[in-house]
Design a protein around this motif. Structure first.
Motif, PDB file in Angstrom:
ATOM      1  N   LYS A 193      44.462 -44.565  36.611  1.00  0.00           N
ATOM      2  CA  LYS A 193      44.342 -44.967  35.209  1.00  0.00           C
ATOM      3  C   LYS A 193      44.905 -43.899  34.283  1.00  0.00           C
ATOM      4  CE  LYS A 193      40.373 -48.077  35.584  1.00  0.00           C
ATOM      5  NZ  LYS A 193      38.969 -48.311  35.199  1.00  0.00           N
ATOM      6  N   VAL A 194      44.620 -42.641  34.608  1.00  0.00           N
ATOM      7  CA  VAL A 194      45.121 -41.543  33.771  1.00  0.00           C
ATOM      8  C   VAL A 194      46.634 -41.523  33.772  1.00  0.00           C
ATOM      9  CG1 VAL A 194      45.245 -39.042  33.559  1.00  0.00           C
ATOM     10  CG2 VAL A 194      43.052 -40.137  34.034  1.00  0.00           C
ATOM     11  N   LEU A 195      47.239 -41.634  34.969  1.00  0.00           N
ATOM     12  CA  LEU A 195      48.697 -41.615  35.073  1.00  0.00           C
ATOM     13  C   LEU A 195      49.309 -42.815  34.368  1.00  0.00           C
ATOM     14  CD1 LEU A 195      49.057 -40.493  38.798  1.00  0.00           C
ATOM     15  CD2 LEU A 195      49.658 -39.158  36.765  1.00  0.00           C
ATOM     16  N   SER A 196      48.656 -43.980  34.506  1.00  0.00           N
ATOM     17  CA  SER A 196      49.165 -45.182  33.851  1.00  0.00           C
ATOM     18  C   SER A 196      49.135 -45.033  32.337  1.00  0.00           C
ATOM     19  CB  SER A 196      48.330 -46.398  34.277  1.00  0.00           C
ATOM     20  OG  SER A 196      48.747 -47.543  33.592  1.00  0.00           O
ATOM     21  N   SER A 197      48.035 -44.487  31.829  1.00  0.00           N
ATOM     22  CA  SER A 197      47.912 -44.300  30.382  1.00  0.00           C
ATOM     23  C   SER A 197      48.952 -43.319  29.859  1.00  0.00           C
ATOM     24  CB  SER A 197      46.508 -43.791  30.044  1.00  0.00           C
ATOM     25  OG  SER A 197      45.542 -44.728  30.437  1.00  0.00           O
ATOM     26  N   ALA A 198      49.166 -42.256  30.639  1.00  0.00           N
ATOM     27  CA  ALA A 198      50.147 -41.252  30.209  1.00  0.00           C
ATOM     28  C   ALA A 198      51.547 -41.837  30.179  1.00  0.00           C
ATOM     29  CB  ALA A 198      50.088 -40.059  31.158  1.00  0.00           C
ATOM     30  N   GLY A 199      51.864 -42.645  31.204  1.00  0.00           N
ATOM     31  CA  GLY A 199      53.197 -43.222  31.283  1.00  0.00           C
ATOM     32  C   GLY A 199      53.462 -44.268  30.221  1.00  0.00           C
ATOM     33  N   SER A 200      52.388 -44.928  29.760  1.00  0.00           N
ATOM     34  CA  SER A 200      52.563 -46.012  28.790  1.00  0.00           C
ATOM     35  C   SER A 200      52.520 -45.521  27.346  1.00  0.00           C
ATOM     36  CB  SER A 200      51.470 -47.073  29.000  1.00  0.00           C
ATOM     37  OG  SER A 200      50.189 -46.539  28.728  1.00  0.00           O
ATOM     38  N   SER A 201      52.123 -44.271  27.133  1.00  0.00           N
ATOM     39  CA  SER A 201      51.966 -43.772  25.763  1.00  0.00           C
ATOM     40  C   SER A 201      53.235 -43.888  24.915  1.00  0.00           C
ATOM     41  CB  SER A 201      51.487 -42.314  25.789  1.00  0.00           C
ATOM     42  OG  SER A 201      50.198 -42.243  26.340  1.00  0.00           O
ATOM     43  N   PRO A 202      54.427 -43.483  25.412  1.00  0.00           N
ATOM     44  CA  PRO A 202      55.641 -43.640  24.585  1.00  0.00           C
ATOM     45  C   PRO A 202      55.926 -45.091  24.225  1.00  0.00           C
ATOM     46  CG  PRO A 202      56.037 -42.158  26.424  1.00  0.00           C
ATOM     47  CD  PRO A 202      54.723 -42.793  26.673  1.00  0.00           C
ATOM     48  N   GLN A 203      55.712 -46.002  25.201  1.00  0.00           N
ATOM     49  CA  GLN A 203      55.942 -47.426  24.941  1.00  0.00           C
ATOM     50  C   GLN A 203      54.973 -47.952  23.890  1.00  0.00           C
ATOM     51  OE1 GLN A 203      58.958 -48.025  26.022  1.00  0.00           O
ATOM     52  NE2 GLN A 203      58.457 -49.891  27.130  1.00  0.00           N
ATOM     53  N   MET A 204      53.721 -47.504  23.963  1.00  0.00           N
ATOM     54  CA  MET A 204      52.736 -47.961  22.999  1.00  0.00           C
ATOM     55  C   MET A 204      53.068 -47.456  21.600  1.00  0.00           C
ATOM     56  SD  MET A 204      50.849 -50.063  24.357  1.00  0.00           S
ATOM     57  CE  MET A 204      50.190 -50.288  22.717  1.00  0.00           C
ATOM     58  N   ALA A 205      53.560 -46.233  21.515  1.00  0.00           N
ATOM     59  CA  ALA A 205      53.949 -45.699  20.211  1.00  0.00           C
ATOM     60  C   ALA A 205      55.073 -46.543  19.601  1.00  0.00           C
ATOM     61  CB  ALA A 205      54.381 -44.247  20.365  1.00  0.00           C
ATOM     62  N   LYS A 206      56.048 -46.898  20.436  1.00  0.00           N
ATOM     63  CA  LYS A 206      57.146 -47.748  19.959  1.00  0.00           C
ATOM     64  C   LYS A 206      56.628 -49.118  19.526  1.00  0.00           C
ATOM     65  CE  LYS A 206      60.752 -45.774  22.972  1.00  0.00           C
ATOM     66  NZ  LYS A 206      61.668 -46.081  24.096  1.00  0.00           N
ATOM     67  N   ALA A 207      55.723 -49.678  20.321  1.00  0.00           N
ATOM     68  CA  ALA A 207      55.194 -51.000  20.010  1.00  0.00           C
ATOM     69  C   ALA A 207      54.432 -51.005  18.684  1.00  0.00           C
ATOM     70  CB  ALA A 207      54.276 -51.470  21.142  1.00  0.00           C
ATOM     71  N   GLN A 208      53.596 -49.999  18.472  1.00  0.00           N
ATOM     72  CA  GLN A 208      52.824 -49.932  17.236  1.00  0.00           C
ATOM     73  C   GLN A 208      53.724 -49.728  16.025  1.00  0.00           C
ATOM     74  OE1 GLN A 208      50.175 -46.840  18.640  1.00  0.00           O
ATOM     75  NE2 GLN A 208      48.452 -48.268  18.733  1.00  0.00           N
ATOM     76  N   PHE A 209      54.789 -48.959  16.214  1.00  0.00           N
ATOM     77  CA  PHE A 209      55.740 -48.751  15.122  1.00  0.00           C
ATOM     78  C   PHE A 209      56.486 -50.046  14.806  1.00  0.00           C
ATOM     79  CE2 PHE A 209      59.956 -47.575  13.511  1.00  0.00           C
ATOM     80  CZ  PHE A 209      59.597 -46.795  12.407  1.00  0.00           C
ATOM     81  N   ALA A 210      56.844 -50.797  15.885  1.00  0.00           N
ATOM     82  CA  ALA A 210      57.602 -52.044  15.705  1.00  0.00           C
ATOM     83  C   ALA A 210      56.773 -53.133  15.031  1.00  0.00           C
ATOM     84  CB  ALA A 210      58.115 -52.536  17.054  1.00  0.00           C
ATOM     85  N   LEU A 211      55.449 -53.034  15.107  1.00  0.00           N
ATOM     86  CA  LEU A 211      54.591 -54.056  14.494  1.00  0.00           C
ATOM     87  C   LEU A 211      54.916 -54.254  13.021  1.00  0.00           C
ATOM     88  CD1 LEU A 211      51.017 -53.499  15.995  1.00  0.00           C
ATOM     89  CD2 LEU A 211      52.324 -55.627  16.019  1.00  0.00           C
ATOM     90  N   ARG A 212      55.292 -53.187  12.352  1.00  0.00           N
ATOM     91  CA  ARG A 212      55.495 -53.259  10.905  1.00  0.00           C
ATOM     92  C   ARG A 212      56.739 -54.060  10.541  1.00  0.00           C
ATOM     93  NH1 ARG A 212      55.171 -46.700  10.712  1.00  0.00           N
ATOM     94  NH2 ARG A 212      53.168 -46.503  11.800  1.00  0.00           N
ATOM     95  N   SER A 213      57.787 -53.939  11.363  1.00  0.00           N
ATOM     96  CA  SER A 213      59.055 -54.567  10.982  1.00  0.00           C
ATOM     97  C   SER A 213      59.547 -55.633  11.948  1.00  0.00           C
ATOM     98  CB  SER A 213      60.145 -53.486  10.849  1.00  0.00           C
ATOM     99  OG  SER A 213      60.257 -52.753  12.075  1.00  0.00           O
ATOM    100  N   ASN A 214      59.146 -55.546  13.217  1.00  0.00           N
ATOM    101  CA  ASN A 214      59.651 -56.485  14.213  1.00  0.00           C
ATOM    102  C   ASN A 214      58.543 -56.827  15.215  1.00  0.00           C
ATOM    103  OD1 ASN A 214      61.071 -57.959  16.097  1.00  0.00           O
ATOM    104  ND2 ASN A 214      62.825 -56.584  16.146  1.00  0.00           N
TER     105      ASN A 214
END
Length: 465
Positions: A71-92
């Motif tokens: 779970k720790v490794l999965s969370s660490a690996g997904s963090s950059p993708q989640m940051a992109k996703a949250q940023f994209a929520l505003r415009s796309n």
């Protein structure tokens, strides 16, 4: 972006969905997820494809385990993708949705990704997509009041007000003084009354009291339809209704499938198979689950024929043997076709081995189980049955080796491990190693004295001392 059913999927994307469904059924979840994502990249609104994707994601996560470090490794690996996703929520939001799905492909229970899905789907007017993620969030955080209220309100908005009311009622019982929960329950209850009774249309001037009576009758019909145990009269009435609807909706393949299942319940197997054949001849005929349903119905038909035989007839035993052989021949032939179609599918190889084993074709079964043990989901079961094949050929040393290896790999002492230990005891007994054999039976006896004949074996051992 409206959500739409599978029958609105563009023709060029349907082979991808079919291949994805077959891969998911074979537990090749990685490939299935990739194919479903390809379809959704072109048509994000296909709700049935997204449901299939969610199921494949869950299957992959379950197969991969859920340890702390994973779970720790999965969370660490997904963090950059989640940051992109949250940023994209505003415009796309469409891009945010796709990015969140990528994260869920590695971690099906990533709460942050599901929250992004809910927000993106709500913005894109995709309520059923939001409902799926909210349902998972309620399982992950059952005490989260805000999630419970949001989930229930959206359920009511998408036509499942009765379930929404039940969820909020249960939540209100544990939070009796929470005004927000109480108000949400009142709102949802009112919506259920309005929707089921037809009063919303009446208030807007678009309906009549005749409509209300019609809708109440239809609501009863829907409730009866969803019951797990359908009585004969209800099943018969539903068949009549669906037969009439097919004349008006000849391209509604779900009606054909529902009729096939209803006729199967009434044991009218030939009619059921005729409806399955019509689906098979359609553009959706490549669905792997359809072949499985046809095979299961055919087996049930043969079982029914055996049950209908007169037990007092002189040729009863011969007829049972003949129909049982016919059933086995059909199962083996049908499975062989799937092996030819998917030669590298180890799950089907395991099924083929089971059928060979049941039919007494031990040599053929050995070859299949030797292949299927490379499937991590079938490895222990394959080694167990492979050992039983060796034992039938009196190759007891090979049987013992396979069982000992399987026991070593099986960590939890559940029913499967009990069977492995029991089989090893029997094999050792056949090898003349009675002290070693009784030690295996004693291992089971200490945990479950009622398992098979373990108690009798252990008692006999101590009585003979």
């Amino acid at each position: 972006m409206p959500e739409k059913p599978l029958n609105e999927c563009p023709r060029e994307l349907r082979p991808l969905f079919t291949k994805g469904s077959e891969a998911s059924q074979r537990e090749n979840y990685e490939y299935a997820i990739d194919l479903f994502c390809q379809v959704l990249a072109r048509e994000p609104g296909l709700i049935d494809v997204r449901r299939a994707l969610r199921k494949a994601q869950a299957g992959k996560s379950a197969a991969g385990g859920s340890g702390f470090f994973k779970k720790v490794l999965s969370s660490a690996g997904s963090s950059p993708q989640m940051a992109k996703a949250q940023f994209a929520l505003r415009s796309n939001p469409a891009e945010a949705l796709a990015l969140a799905e990528q994260v869920l492909g590695s971690d099906a229970n990533n709460a942050m990704a599901h929250r992004v899905v809910v927000e993106a789907a709500t913005t894109l007017a995709m309520p059923q997509t939001a409902v799926m993620s909210l349902e998972i969030l309620t399982h992950l955080s059952p005490k989260d009041k805000n999630v419970a209220i949001q989930f229930s309100r959206l359920l009511a908005d998408t036509g499942d007000a009765r379930r929404a009311e039940g969820l909020l009622a249960a939540f209100a019982n544990s939070h009796p003084n929470d005004q927000e929960v109480s108000q949400a329950l009142k709102d949802v209850s009112a919506k259920r009354t309005m929707s089921e009774g037809g009063y919303g249309a009446l208030a807007s001037g678009e309906g009549s009291y005749r409509d209300i009576l019609h809708n109440e009758k239809e609501a009863v019909s829907l409730e009866q339809e969803k019951r797990v145990q359908k009585t004969e009269d209800v099943t018969g009435r539903l068949i009549e209704e669906y037969e009439a609807r097919i004349k008006a909706e000849p391209k509604n393949l779900k009606l054909y499938r529902d009729l096939a299942e209803l006729y199967t319940q009434k044991k009218q197997f030939d009619k059921a198979l005729s409806y399955y054949a019509q689906i098979k001849a359609s553009e959706m005929g490549g669905d792997a689950s359809l072949d499985q349903a046809i095979a299961q119905t055919t087996v049930r038909k043969l079982d029914h024929h055996i049950e209908q035989l007169n037990p007092n007839a002189d040729d009863h035993a011969e007829e049972v043997a003949r129909l049982s052989a016919e059933k086995m021949a059909f199962q083996i032939g049908e499975c062989q076709k799937r092996v030819e179609k998917f030669p590298t599918d180890l799950g089907i190889r395991f099924e083929m081995g089971q059928l060979y084993f049941q039919s007494g074709k031990i040599g053929e079964a050995i070859k299949e189980f030797q292949r299927s043990r490379d499937n991590p989901h079938r490895r222990i079961a394959s080694m167990n049955l492979l050992a039983q094949c060796f034992a039938k050929r009196k190759m007891f040393d090979l049987a013992a080796e396979n069982l000992q290896e399987a026991i070593k790999e099986k960590q939890v002492f559940d029913d499967e491990k009990k069977d492995l230990v029991y089989q090893l005891g029997v094999v050792l007994e056949n090898m003349g190693k009675k002290p070693e054999a009784i030690e295996q039976f004693k291992l089971i006896y200490k945990l479950d004295a009622s398992y098979r004949d373990v108690e009798a074996r252990v008692d006999a051992f101590y009585a003979g001392q």
